[in-house]
Design an enzyme around this catalytic site. Sequence first.
Site, PDB file in Angstrom:
ATOM      1  N   SER A   1       1.013  -1.147  -0.061  1.00 51.67           N
ATOM      2  CA  SER A   1      -0.093  -0.065   0.120  1.00 51.67           C
ATOM      3  C   SER A   1       0.839   1.068  -0.060  1.00 51.67           C
ATOM      4  O   SER A   1       1.855   1.185   0.694  1.00 51.67           O
ATOM      5  CB  SER A   1      -0.941  -0.027   1.227  1.00 51.67           C
ATOM      6  OG  SER A   1      -1.728   1.127   1.320  1.00 51.67           O
TER       7      SER A   1
ATOM      8  N   CYS B   1     -10.886   3.229  21.225  1.00 52.85           N
ATOM      9  CA  CYS B   1     -12.221   3.603  21.922  1.00 52.85           C
ATOM     10  C   CYS B   1     -12.933   3.620  20.427  1.00 52.85           C
ATOM     11  O   CYS B   1     -13.310   4.524  19.751  1.00 52.85           O
ATOM     12  CB  CYS B   1     -12.102   5.022  22.318  1.00 52.85           C
ATOM     13  SG  CYS B   1     -13.477   5.185  23.348  1.00 52.85           S
TER      14      CYS B   1
HETATM   15  N1  PLP Z   1      -2.895  -4.506   6.059  1.00 53.52           N
HETATM   16  C1  PLP Z   1      -1.955  -4.253   7.005  1.00 53.52           C
HETATM   17  C2  PLP Z   1      -1.105  -5.110   7.764  1.00 53.52           C
HETATM   18  C3  PLP Z   1      -2.010  -2.869   7.383  1.00 53.52           C
HETATM   19  O1  PLP Z   1      -1.323  -2.434   8.474  1.00 53.52           O
HETATM   20  C4  PLP Z   1      -3.043  -2.009   6.779  1.00 53.52           C
HETATM   21  C5  PLP Z   1      -3.202  -0.618   7.339  1.00 53.52           C
HETATM   22  O2  PLP Z   1      -2.965  -0.232   8.648  1.00 53.52           O
HETATM   23  C6  PLP Z   1      -3.863  -2.627   5.626  1.00 53.52           C
HETATM   24  C7  PLP Z   1      -3.636  -3.875   5.431  1.00 53.52           C
HETATM   25  C8  PLP Z   1      -4.848  -1.662   5.133  1.00 53.52           C
HETATM   26  O3  PLP Z   1      -4.220  -0.931   4.254  1.00 53.52           O
HETATM   27  P1  PLP Z   1      -5.020   0.505   3.503  1.00 53.52           P
HETATM   28  O4  PLP Z   1      -4.881   1.597   4.645  1.00 53.52           O
HETATM   29  O5  PLP Z   1      -3.924   0.845   2.388  1.00 53.52           O
HETATM   30  O6  PLP Z   1      -6.468   0.051   3.310  1.00 53.52           O
END
Ligand code: PLP
Length: 389
Positions: A198, A324
């Site tokens: 991402s 929360c």
């Molecule tokens: N997977 C993990 C391990 C993450 O830490 C996150 C976001 O915090 C996501 C998936 C989701 O990514 P996005 O915020 O781009 O949808």
Amino acid sequence: MNVVYLDNNATTRVADEVREAMLPYLDELYGNPSSMHTFGGQVHRKIEVAREQVATLINAEPEEIIFTSCGSESDNTALMSSILSSPGKRHIITTRVEHPAVLNFCKTMARQGYRVTFLPVDKGGRLDLAELRAAITDDTAVVSIMYANNESGVIFPVQDIADIVKSKDVTFHTDAVQAAGKIPLDVKKLSCDMMSISGHKMHAAKGVAALFIRRGTRFSPYIIGGHQENGRRAGTENVASIAGFGMAADLAKKHLQDEGEMVKTLRDRLEQGLLNTCPDPRVNGDRENRLPNTTNISFEYVEGEAILLRLNEFNICASSGSACTSGSLEPSHVLRSMGVPFTAIHGSVRFSLSRYTTEEEIDFVIEKMPPVIKELRELSPYGANPACH
Ligand code: PLP
């Protein structure tokens, strides 16, 4: 002092170079990449450059990368595609510590009649690979196991996991959203079928992510419509963000080694500083196999949210293991799965650093934390004499 931003596992600052790479596509280069004219064509070419840059970060081929809107979409796409590509198979394997993008998808499928195995972790946040091996059956459609955990930073032995899953000829997806840009990733060595990453976790903008789909993997699109992304993800592309994501991948690839070491040194300085000065701290998760930028520390008998509010007064941003939600304090499912006691979960704080973190900022946090913890413990009903409770 400006904001001391130690919440980089939540999101990151957009790098200057990334913003520069994005601007032309928010301004004069606004053509639709699918258009026939030259004006749109140059935009299309930029997407292909970015695809190559993102592919290079994980040692994939450009045609193995599709752009999506977020890591959650990449995760959902990988899982749904695996399920649709294995009609008749009704079993999914994942872990108890996944991000909700995987966890809640699997829970939804469980409500649709799928059998889901949620593998446990030990107190270091580690998986038992024998349990994984035993869980795989002829009915298993997909195994989805994260590369690195967003809360503890623990890195799973993904290569060993992939070898086990692929030896049983089952599709393997890994959520590498927290790993990408922080540690080296190489899909030529790692035999996963799909991998999510991402942009906003690695200094690109929000609203762009990618899914690696190994050549030859059966794939069903999640978003159905036009022919974009070679028919694998419909929707007019988020061109500016994709251009920026390409630049962010380039920067990460170039600086992974030296930045990783710099960030780790600062993380260790912070961790050691807090362990030396705060009462009853404990580091949650395996300290060996961990992302270089993450530390998750519990301060017993203190509310994590109270710590965050006090840190906020000093413009220090971190996050807590208790969120929360709808008026009730819900302890982190990751720390709960690791068997961290409730008193410690509620007092947990995650600090996550980035290439922009400075030594001065770390020392500022080390200076501000001990009096905050001491004061909050004195206010806590358990604080003055925790041994009594
Ligand atoms: N997977 C993990 C391990 C993450 O830490 C996150 C976001 O915090 C996501 C998936 C989701 O990514 P996005 O915020 O781009 O949808």
